[in-house]
Design a protein around this motif. Structure first.
Motif, mmCIF file in Angstrom:
data_model
loop_
_atom_site.group_PDB
_atom_site.id
_atom_site.type_symbol
_atom_site.label_atom_id
_atom_site.label_comp_id
_atom_site.label_asym_id
_atom_site.label_seq_id
_atom_site.Cartn_x
_atom_site.Cartn_y
_atom_site.Cartn_z
ATOM 1 N N ASN A 169 33.658 36.599 51.003
ATOM 2 C CA ASN A 169 34.194 37.823 51.600
ATOM 3 C C ASN A 169 33.164 38.484 52.488
ATOM 4 O O ASN A 169 31.954 38.293 52.326
ATOM 5 C CB ASN A 169 34.674 38.800 50.508
ATOM 6 C CG ASN A 169 33.724 38.878 49.345
ATOM 7 O OD1 ASN A 169 32.610 39.348 49.492
ATOM 8 N ND2 ASN A 169 34.152 38.384 48.196
ATOM 9 N N SER A 182 38.985 42.761 47.395
ATOM 10 C CA SER A 182 38.201 41.707 46.754
ATOM 11 C C SER A 182 37.636 42.152 45.408
ATOM 12 O O SER A 182 37.258 43.312 45.229
ATOM 13 C CB SER A 182 37.040 41.341 47.686
ATOM 14 O OG SER A 182 36.032 40.657 46.975
ATOM 15 N N SER A 215 41.869 40.668 47.936
ATOM 16 C CA SER A 215 41.627 39.654 46.910
ATOM 17 C C SER A 215 42.654 38.530 46.994
ATOM 18 O O SER A 215 43.858 38.787 47.099
ATOM 19 C CB SER A 215 41.703 40.333 45.538
ATOM 20 O OG SER A 215 41.432 39.401 44.521
#
Ligand SMILES: [Zn+2]
Length: 227
Positions: free
Chosen positions: A38, A83, A54
């Motif tokens: 990420n 995330s 996510s």
């Protein structure tokens, strides 16, 4: 919907699109598998950050999958969950005011060093240039609380490198911008691979500290085109 929120949404739109583009570069660079990895960006002038949602596959990422949170990780805009590394990114932004972007991957070679809990020694000029010395290894920390962010910040504060290999986990890379952090993440994987290969050939020798210092100084101040 207040006039302030309309203005903020307009200000965030180009940053969210830039983050989509950078995730495309990250995916094509071969540093991530499936949905892992990420990138986040600080929102300049605000106590906000933007991070990938996510569990969304890279090919499906769009602006809506770039989630806006405050620096505690609370979602402000976006319908998706951010995330699972959001608390870690937020901790870094709260404690390192000069950091504008964070990249996290489990890229194979850098993560192999993390698996061993071993710093990458500064045995190449490109390591001295980009990292200013060894790429340090940080402590093992469980995912889900602040200990991983604390371990990253403490390790980075004791190093010139803008990257840390978190033990038994993988690399976290910071930069003044998310694009700069992504470049460092790509170079980190490259040197992790090359030093690994070198060690298969025999013992590697760390560059003398004086030479590391002057290489780093020259690269940081003089390399590239003058603007
Ligand atoms: Zn991870």
């Amino acid at each position: 919907v207040t006039p302030e929120s309309v203005l903020l949404t307009a200000k965030l739109a180009p940053l969210r699109q830039q983050l989509v583009d950078l995730h495309g570069v990250l995916d094509r660079s071969g540093l991530v598998a499936w949905t892992s990895g990420n990138i986040s960006t600080r929102v300049p002038g605000e106590d906000l950050m933007i991070i990938k949602a996510s569990g969304v596959p890279y090919q499906d990422l769009n602006s809506q999958a770039m989630v806006v949170t405050d620096l505690k990780g609370e979602v402000l805009a976006g319908s998706l969950r951010p995330s699972s590394d959001t608390a870690t990114h937020a901790y870094i932004y709260r404690h390192m005011p000069d950091v504008g972007g964070v990249v996290h991957t489990h890229s194979s070679f850098a993560t192999a060093w993390a698996a061993r809990g071993e710093a990458i020694p500064c045995v190449l000029t490109m390591i001295a240039d980009e990292f200013g010395g060894d790429v340090p290894c940080g402590p093992f920390a469980p995912i889900g609380d602040e200990s991983i962010g604390a371990g990253i910040v403490e390790t980075l504060n004791n190093s010139r490198a803008r990257a840390v290999l978190m033990k038994s986990h993988g690399p976290f890379v910071v930069g003044p911008t998310p694009a700069a952090a992504l470049k460092t993440a790509v170079l980190l994987e490259e040197i992790a691979k090359t030093v690994h290969l070198a060690r298969q050939l025999g013992v590697v020798e760390r560059i003398d500290q004086g030479a590391i210092d002057s290489l780093h100084q020259r690269y940081q101040c003089e390399y590239g085109q003058r603007s």
